[in-house]
Design an enzyme around this catalytic site. Sequence first.
Site, PDB file in Angstrom:
ATOM      1  N   ASP A   1       0.875  -1.163   0.000  1.00  0.00           N
ATOM      2  CA  ASP A   1       0.000   0.000   0.000  1.00  0.00           C
ATOM      3  C   ASP A   1       0.917   1.219   0.000  1.00  0.00           C
ATOM      4  OD1 ASP A   1      -1.733   2.130   0.628  1.00  0.00           O
ATOM      5  OD2 ASP A   1      -3.007   0.853   1.872  1.00  0.00           O
TER       6      ASP A   1
ATOM      7  N   TYR B   1     -10.806  15.609  -2.765  1.00  0.00           N
ATOM      8  CA  TYR B   1     -10.232  14.900  -3.915  1.00  0.00           C
ATOM      9  C   TYR B   1      -9.615  15.894  -4.888  1.00  0.00           C
ATOM     10  CZ  TYR B   1      -9.716  12.215  -8.171  1.00  0.00           C
ATOM     11  OH  TYR B   1      -9.199  11.636  -9.308  1.00  0.00           O
TER      12      TYR B   1
END
Length: 256
Positions: free
Chosen positions: A60, A153
């Site tokens: 990750d 975002y």
Amino acid sequence: MSKIALITGATAGIGEACTKRFAKEGYNLIVTGRRTERLQKLAEEITRTFSVKVVELTLDVRDKLEVERQLNQLPEEWKAVDVLINNAGLSQGLEPIHQGSTDDWDTMIDTNIKGLLYVTKVVSNWMVGRKSGHIVNLGSIAGKETYANGNVYCATKHAVDSLNKAMRIDLLPYGIKVSGIHPGAVETEFSEVRFKGDTDRARKVYEGFEPLAAEDIADTIWFVVSRPAHVNINDLLIMPVAQANSSHLIRKEPSA
């Protein structure tokens, strides 16, 4: 040894399409992703179809120590990375700022900005030592504009846009190319991840028009990377014909 491309987020969408495109061009590949089974399946498909080597790294990108450990443990010959494609990224939620989830914010910031930086820090040092390389950062139309409920975002992709420019300046003395690729609507797992598995809601995002496909972006990235040595494409915005920007999109009415 053949040229090497390192692609993050290779288990689906644009990352997977880039893996196949660069394998087709004869690149050996280092592919990263969180889903081991998908990575293994992809690596098997690539090695079966193309005469290239593949190294799989289950990680990750948010985990700085694991990124550093796994990358630095690669054999020396695999550290001669010619192309880094920072593709790993995601969006979580689509709420106004006062209703947003701080957990979602952390996930986006840690993946889209910090994860990109963790990988780039390691790989760019290898490139600096060789005075050669090309870094491709996946941005978004959300990094060029801000749309309703996109808040965090959009902020992360604006950060990527700024980092593209900063990397280009900082790495200029070492002959390293840096390119930012900013897609509009691409039909991948993006919306399904944003809506946390709500496939019906995700499917509606792409109804009534033909979105970009992951392969369109992979082809574009290959074009950018395959330019002559003296050419760098700093920044590229790519949209489906039906989309002008983040808020103007034409959808066809469903057939009766």
